[in-house]
Design a protein around this motif. Sequence first.
Motif, PDB file in Angstrom:
ATOM      1  N   VAL A  50       1.526   4.596  -4.329  1.00  0.00           N
ATOM      2  CA  VAL A  50       1.134   6.095  -3.996  1.00  0.00           C
ATOM      3  C   VAL A  50       2.199   7.165  -3.785  1.00  0.00           C
ATOM      4  O   VAL A  50       3.200   6.849  -3.450  1.00  0.00           O
ATOM      5  CB  VAL A  50       0.281   6.050  -2.508  1.00  0.00           C
ATOM      6  N   GLY A  51       2.063   8.377  -4.459  1.00  0.00           N
ATOM      7  CA  GLY A  51       2.826   9.565  -4.387  1.00  0.00           C
ATOM      8  C   GLY A  51       3.625   9.817  -5.582  1.00  0.00           C
ATOM      9  O   GLY A  51       4.164  10.599  -6.061  1.00  0.00           O
ATOM     10  N   GLU A  52       3.687   8.832  -6.759  1.00  0.00           N
ATOM     11  CA  GLU A  52       4.745   8.769  -7.650  1.00  0.00           C
ATOM     12  C   GLU A  52       3.961   9.988  -8.811  1.00  0.00           C
ATOM     13  O   GLU A  52       2.984   9.872  -8.777  1.00  0.00           O
ATOM     14  CB  GLU A  52       4.306   7.408  -8.418  1.00  0.00           C
ATOM     15  N   PRO A  53       4.736  10.414  -9.266  1.00  0.00           N
ATOM     16  CA  PRO A  53       4.516  11.655 -10.216  1.00  0.00           C
ATOM     17  C   PRO A  53       4.080  10.817 -11.648  1.00  0.00           C
ATOM     18  O   PRO A  53       4.591   9.725 -11.983  1.00  0.00           O
ATOM     19  CB  PRO A  53       5.598  12.350 -10.470  1.00  0.00           C
ATOM     20  N   PHE A  54       3.083  11.403 -12.186  1.00  0.00           N
ATOM     21  CA  PHE A  54       2.647  10.921 -13.510  1.00  0.00           C
ATOM     22  C   PHE A  54       2.240  11.787 -14.563  1.00  0.00           C
ATOM     23  O   PHE A  54       2.436  12.977 -14.166  1.00  0.00           O
ATOM     24  CB  PHE A  54       1.389   9.841 -13.456  1.00  0.00           C
ATOM     25  N   VAL A  55       2.202  11.534 -15.728  1.00  0.00           N
ATOM     26  CA  VAL A  55       1.703  12.120 -16.932  1.00  0.00           C
ATOM     27  C   VAL A  55       0.595  11.411 -17.776  1.00  0.00           C
ATOM     28  O   VAL A  55       0.866  10.238 -18.232  1.00  0.00           O
ATOM     29  CB  VAL A  55       2.909  12.690 -18.094  1.00  0.00           C
TER      30      VAL A  55
END
Length: 123
Positions: A50-55
């Motif tokens: 939870v909270g990790e950045p993604f593309v």
Amino acid sequence: MSGLNTRSVSRDSLLLVAELAVGDRPAVAVKVRNLSDTGMMGEGELDIAVGEPFVVDLRNIGKVHGRVAWARGKRFGLNFDKIVDPKLARAPVGTGPSEAPRYARPAVAAPPAAPDARTLRKL
């Protein structure tokens, strides 16, 4: 997870494949289970928090950035940084004004007719 209740947000249930890159890890193929204008639920073999950045690269929409909202087993929820149109992901790929390749276009002129037998020289 935030305290914001998003259960009433309209979602499109569908099944398509998208490329998801979380953090600085390489992109992997994931299944998109449902899609709304603010996020999606996906499924795949990856370890995310939870909270990790993604593309995520969604068909007909393109690359969308955001953060992981939740993760349970193989399923996860993603919150998008910008609003997207989920209906675009349902549209068939390549339905634009693009021109067909030359080899796939019909001939402009009809093929020449067979010569008239009266005008041929007899051998």
